[in-house]
Design an enzyme around this catalytic site. Structure first.
Site, PDB file in Angstrom:
ATOM      1  N   LYS A 195       0.873  -1.179   0.000  1.00  0.00           N
ATOM      2  CA  LYS A 195       0.000   0.000   0.000  1.00  0.00           C
ATOM      3  C   LYS A 195       0.907   1.224   0.000  1.00  0.00           C
ATOM      4  O   LYS A 195       1.483   1.573   1.021  1.00  0.00           O
ATOM      5  CB  LYS A 195      -0.874  -0.036   1.259  1.00  0.00           C
ATOM      6  N   GLU A 269       9.339   1.128  11.051  1.00  0.00           N
ATOM      7  CA  GLU A 269      10.412   2.115  10.871  1.00  0.00           C
ATOM      8  C   GLU A 269       9.722   3.465  10.969  1.00  0.00           C
ATOM      9  O   GLU A 269       8.962   3.852  10.082  1.00  0.00           O
ATOM     10  CB  GLU A 269      11.096   1.892   9.528  1.00  0.00           C
ATOM     11  N   CYS A 303      13.151  10.643   7.530  1.00  0.00           N
ATOM     12  CA  CYS A 303      12.990  10.196   8.921  1.00  0.00           C
ATOM     13  C   CYS A 303      14.309  10.238   9.676  1.00  0.00           C
ATOM     14  O   CYS A 303      14.334  10.467  10.876  1.00  0.00           O
ATOM     15  CB  CYS A 303      12.388   8.807   8.965  1.00  0.00           C
ATOM     16  N   GLU A 400       9.438  15.974  15.686  1.00  0.00           N
ATOM     17  CA  GLU A 400       9.947  15.785  14.334  1.00  0.00           C
ATOM     18  C   GLU A 400       9.240  16.773  13.409  1.00  0.00           C
ATOM     19  O   GLU A 400       8.011  16.732  13.260  1.00  0.00           O
ATOM     20  CB  GLU A 400       9.666  14.345  13.887  1.00  0.00           C
TER      21      GLU A 400
HETATM   22  P1  ADP Z   1       3.795  10.261   7.016  1.00  0.00           P
HETATM   23  O1  ADP Z   1       2.617  10.955   6.390  1.00  0.00           O
HETATM   24  O2  ADP Z   1       4.488  11.034   8.047  1.00  0.00           O
HETATM   25  O3  ADP Z   1       4.709   9.594   6.054  1.00  0.00           O
HETATM   26  P2  ADP Z   1       1.921   8.321   7.963  1.00  0.00           P
HETATM   27  O4  ADP Z   1       2.249   7.409   9.071  1.00  0.00           O
HETATM   28  O5  ADP Z   1       0.765   9.218   8.097  1.00  0.00           O
HETATM   29  O6  ADP Z   1       3.276   9.062   7.811  1.00  0.00           O
HETATM   30  O7  ADP Z   1       1.759   7.532   6.612  1.00  0.00           O
HETATM   31  C1  ADP Z   1       2.557   6.454   6.210  1.00  0.00           C
HETATM   32  C2  ADP Z   1       1.715   5.405   5.510  1.00  0.00           C
HETATM   33  O8  ADP Z   1       0.788   4.866   6.443  1.00  0.00           O
HETATM   34  C3  ADP Z   1       0.884   5.927   4.368  1.00  0.00           C
HETATM   35  O9  ADP Z   1       0.900   4.959   3.343  1.00  0.00           O
HETATM   36  C4  ADP Z   1      -0.502   6.068   4.973  1.00  0.00           C
HETATM   37  O10 ADP Z   1      -1.534   5.973   4.030  1.00  0.00           O
HETATM   38  C5  ADP Z   1      -0.531   4.892   5.907  1.00  0.00           C
HETATM   39  N1  ADP Z   1      -1.482   5.009   7.031  1.00  0.00           N
HETATM   40  C6  ADP Z   1      -1.956   6.121   7.641  1.00  0.00           C
HETATM   41  N2  ADP Z   1      -2.794   5.797   8.645  1.00  0.00           N
HETATM   42  C7  ADP Z   1      -2.835   4.450   8.702  1.00  0.00           C
HETATM   43  C8  ADP Z   1      -3.501   3.501   9.546  1.00  0.00           C
HETATM   44  N3  ADP Z   1      -4.277   3.883  10.547  1.00  0.00           N
HETATM   45  N4  ADP Z   1      -3.276   2.194   9.320  1.00  0.00           N
HETATM   46  C9  ADP Z   1      -2.461   1.790   8.333  1.00  0.00           C
HETATM   47  N5  ADP Z   1      -1.820   2.628   7.511  1.00  0.00           N
HETATM   48  C10 ADP Z   1      -1.992   3.934   7.677  1.00  0.00           C
END
Ligand code: ADP
Length: 866
Positions: A195, A269, A303, A400
């Site tokens: 995903k 990570e 990161c 961060e």
């Molecule tokens: P950032 O935007 O700082 O990179 P996120 O943690 O918001 O970090 O997003 C990283 C990935 O996790 C994206 O692919 C996002 O769509 C996905 N994501 C966000 N919320 C969830 C959730 N509750 N469960 C699983 N995946 C999620």
């Protein structure tokens, strides 16, 4: 004649625009009608079958493509496709898998310009970086892991692929993060549902196309696009065996909670606030360029960005002045321009976050400086920013920012530098600059970070592990250590014992039932802990009996809910003495708790009775509570000398322990037989196996070496195995001595201090055990033993922020509980399967699996050459 010098010419030279052509990417988008479905089971789905969203170029605001929003049904189809492909892919010879990975690497190289331009358009990152870093490194990951596929049978003997992997990646390095996840999974024989982040799905879609082009079997790689909801559906899917996630610590916590108790393997990570430490004797020019790379690479949306600059006091003013001069020359603008250093930020929400935090930094009193640069009028841009005079506890020092903002503080001594460096809840990376290698390596060993760059920064390679300490997550990506994230020991695939109860003699069942009820009743009546949750207690008691193979959870729960019907074995302090006098225990055991090298009474003042399997009264053991665990953790935290002792010295202490155990072997064997009087007499065998186990780990103490990774730069990359620090251990219910030692010993051998919860029904083992520890020069606080209700105590360990890692051997409900409760400091929890594991068998009860879990790998990059 004018007197213009070469210097004048250089000074006045303007950069002309040097844009990379985007026609290749536009053609590719047009060929797909600029709209994309998911890639499931080897085919793209109809892009307009459900909800869609736009993928936008943040440099211009232009819509690049329409993307399908994955639903739970899409995820289900993709997981089922991956599941259907799993067995065949795992059975595909390593060499054949290697060929696929090699072909993918070749394809990435062949289409490198298209990949680079697409990543730049979708994310806003500069073409210089996508072209020179993201794409070549992505290809390198597939090449490297083609090698692991080839060598898997030989180098990971005794391991199998985990199965179906759900992989969720962020938007900051879209293709590279895909490569970090997909390459090791495919190499290990796992199938994948990926995903990508909602802001940056394009290169993942192109990658899906090349998997089809190279003929990767259908269902081995599946792609579902969408936002966090799509990710959440993937996390929740019950046929997924492993979740690999890169993203924010906040979402990492959600995923930990969601997967708790599911048995899914998890690697995280997460975020960082990495220190960039400059000593007075550093090569200043190199360090300045290091800062530029450390914080302004990828607009600071990294990161592991070196976002906290720590400069030694005497150098600070000079360093800041030089840095400002350099910042003035940075170019911010069109990411497709080959001469641009800082491109566009990924999305409005990210720009707003950065602006908000910068304002907060100013409000909190830090000095903000930005170069006088003209930013493009259109698009999402933010200038490189330097904060000085920043308090270590200020918001911008702790949070961060994920943008081009550097926060600077000064330090005086190396010790202060280490203290400031570690003054964060994160632990992803660190960069250390000094011409004194002794000093740099000393600081590297003390900084709590998974990756440390000496006189360098942001070095990455497929052969070296990358991943965090503390709240930056767990698991590694890259190198040998990364492969383990996609593998599982062979024996864990063995069928579980049908019901362990069937294998046990009948009386044992009643004894465990009684004991479970008894302890439940005690806690219930005493109301020992205001926070305690009856459901969890029920689970806990039911499960330790079930786990021991003595009963069934469903049958036990009603009994635990009706405590008044059960006779209570609990005794108050005064009556302990009298009962002991009136009826001396069959074995001379009334153990207290063992904390900080001392026998201490439990805080509750209560004990519980332990009996033999046949029901004979054996003695009273302390009923530990939350406060006892806290004291034990504090004692373990203080006993840091064990972690800094040499491996040789640790081995000596362990050998001494074996010597003392062998001197008391007969006595211990009788003790065990008295407890386990329901079946065959195994005491002698258990003691003998325990002595052997101690020898095994004494031997390993100075042999579980790290590695020097062969990274393709002029440097050595030292992969060091470091102890976690304080490790919580919840012992298996059966084999009181061997089970407990099987967990404590590898932890000790690797330099951890331990807080252990022994088997609740067999906690009497503590008495001879702490006598042995006392006489074997194990330093006070290195091993702490707290008896009581297993899951209640385990919960406290899971919640405690000073426990760095937790091993839990118990029930499924207990595993769920501790995994859920571990999210505070995101400690890794290893749920150790005991059912079906033969603790006497060295192949299942000891060795590398345990040593690997007792350590975390720190990769230290040290360049060499003139
Ligand atoms: P950032 O935007 O700082 O990179 P996120 O943690 O918001 O970090 O997003 C990283 C990935 O996790 C994206 O692919 C996002 O769509 C996905 N994501 C966000 N919320 C969830 C959730 N509750 N469960 C699983 N995946 C999620």
């Amino acid at each position: 004649m004018s007197s213009i010098t070469v210097k004048d010419v250089f000074n006045s030279m303007e950069y002309g625009p040097a844009p990379e052509a985007r026609n290749l990417a536009d053609e590719w988008l047009m060929a797909h009608g600029s709209s994309f479905g998911h890639y499931i089971g080897g085919a793209f789905t109809d892009p307009n079958a459900g909800e869609v969203f736009d993928s936008i170029n943040p440099a211009t605001g232009q819509v690049l493509a329409t993307i399908a929003q994955g639903s739970a049904a899409d995820i289900d189809r993709a997981v089922k496709a991956a599941r259907a492909a799993q067995d065949d892919w795992a059975a595909t010879p390593g060499h054949v898998r290697a060929r696929y990975l090699y072909a993918l690497a070749r394809q990435i190289q062949k289409h490198s310009r298209l990949f680079a331009v697409l990543d730049t358009l979708d994310n806003g990152k500069t073409i210089r970086e996508t072209r020179d870093l993201d794409v070549p490194l992505a290809a390198r990951h597939f090449y490297h892991h083609a090698g692991w596929a080839q060598l898997l049978d030989e180098e990971f003997r005794g391991y199998r692929p985990v199965g179906v992997c759900g992989q969720i990646i962020p938007w900051n390095f879209p293709l590279l993060m895909l490569a970090w996840k997909v390459a090791p999974a495919l190499a290990a024989g796992c199938t994948v549902v990926l995903k990508p982040a909602e802001f940056t799905p394009l290169t993942a879609l192109l990658f899906a196309e090349i998997t089809r082009h190279v003929g990767l079997p259908d269902g081995v790689f599946n792609l579902v696009t969408g936002d966090g909801d799509t990710g959440a559906a993937l996390v929740a899917h019950e046929q997924v065996d492993k979740i690999a996630f890169t993203g924010s610590t906040e979402v990492g916590r959600i995923i930990r909670r969601e997967t708790a108790g599911s048995g899914k393997k998890l690697s995280l990570e997460l975020g960082g606030k990495s220190p960039f430490i400059v000593f007075e004797d550093a090569d200043i020019d190199a360090a300045i360029e290091g800062v530029v790379d450390g914080i302004w690479l990828n607009q600071g949306e990294v990161c592991c960005a070196g976002s906290r600059l720590l400069v030694q006091e005497g150098l600070a003013e000079k360093f800041y002045a030089r840095l400002k001069r350099r910042m003035q020359t940075l170019r911010v603008g069109d990411p497709l321009d080959k001469g641009v250093d800082i491109g566009a930020l990924v999305a409005p929400v990210q720009l707003e976050r950065i602006e908000r935090l910068v304002e907060q930094g100013k409000r909190e009193g830090a000095t903000c400086w930005q170069p006088d640069l003209t930013l493009p009028e259109q698009g999402l841009y933010f200038p490189p920013t330097l904060f000085t005079d920043v308090e270590p506890s200020a918001t911008i020092s702790q949070v961060e920012i994920f943008g081009p903002v550097l926060v600077a503080t000064t330090f005086r001594t190396p010790a202060e530098a280490v203290e400031l460096a570690n003054h964060t809840r994160y632990g992803l990376a660190a960069s250390i600059w000094s011409s004194n290698l002794d000093l740099a390596l000393d600081v590297a060993s003390k900084v709590k970070a998974g990756v440390v760059w000496v006189n360098s920064t942001n070095m990455f390679d497929a052969a070296a592990g990358f991943g965090g300490y503390r709240e930056s997550g767990y698991g590694r990506e890259g190198g040998r250590e990364g492969m383990y994230e996609y593998l599982q020991p062979d024996w864990t695939f063995a069928p579980r014992k049908e019901t362990a109860a069937a294998a046990q003699p009948a009386p044992a069942a009643s004894r465990a039932d009684d004991l479970a009820d008894d302890v439940a009743a005690v806690v219930d009546r005493l109301d020992l802990d205001a926070d305690s949750d009856d459901d969890q207690l029920d689970d806990g008691f039911a499960s330790f009996a079930a786990d021991a193979g003595f009963g069934f959870e469903d049958e036990l729960q009603p009994a635990a809910a009706e405590p008044e019907e059960v006779a209570l074995p609990v005794t108050e302090p005064a009556s302990v003495a009298s009962s002991a006098e009136a009826e001396p225990p069959a074995i001379d055991a009334t153990p207290k708790l063992y904390i900080g090298g001392k026998q201490v009474r439990p805080d509750s003042g209560y004990s519980y009775a332990v009996t033999s399997e046949q029901g004979a009264f054996l003695g009273e053991v302390g009923l530990g509570n939350r406060k006892d665990i806290r004291n034990a953790v504090e004692a373990a935290r203080k006993a840091s000398s064990w972690s800094s002792a040499t491996a040789h010295n640790r081995a000596q202490v362990l050998y001494y322990l074996a010597e003392n155990l062998s001197q008391r072997a007969d006595e211990l064997a009788r003790f065990i037989d008295t407890m386990d009087d329901g079946g065959a007499s195994l005491g002698e065998r258990e003691v003998e196996a325990s002595i052997r186990r101690i020898y095994t780990y004494a031997a390993w103490a100075d042999k579980y070496d790290g590695q020097v990774h062969a990274t393709p730069l002029r440097n050595v990359t030292l992969a060091m195995n470091e102890p976690w620090g304080v490790l919580g251990v919840v012992a298996p219910t059966d084999h009181a001595l061997l089970g407990l030692l099987s967990l404590i010993l590898p932890a000790l051998a690797m330099g951890n201090r331990v807080v252990a919860i022994p088997s609740s029904p067999r906690a009497a083992i503590m008495a001879p055990l702490y006598q042995l520890l006392d006489t074997s020069d194990v330093p006070a606080g290195t091993v702490n033993l707290v008896s009581g209700n297993r899951d209640e105590l385990a919960r406290v360990l899971a919640q405690h922020d000073d426990v760095d890692s937790l091993w839990y051997c118990g029930s499924r409900s207990g595993a769920k509980l501790v995994e859920e409760e571990s999210t505070g400091n995101l400690k890794p929890v290893w749920v150790i399967r005991s059912s079906g594991r033969d603790w006497f068998d060295p192949a299942a009860g000891e060795g590398r699996e345990f040593l690997r879990r007792a350590t975390q790998v720190k990769n230290i990059w040290v360049p060499y050459g003139e």
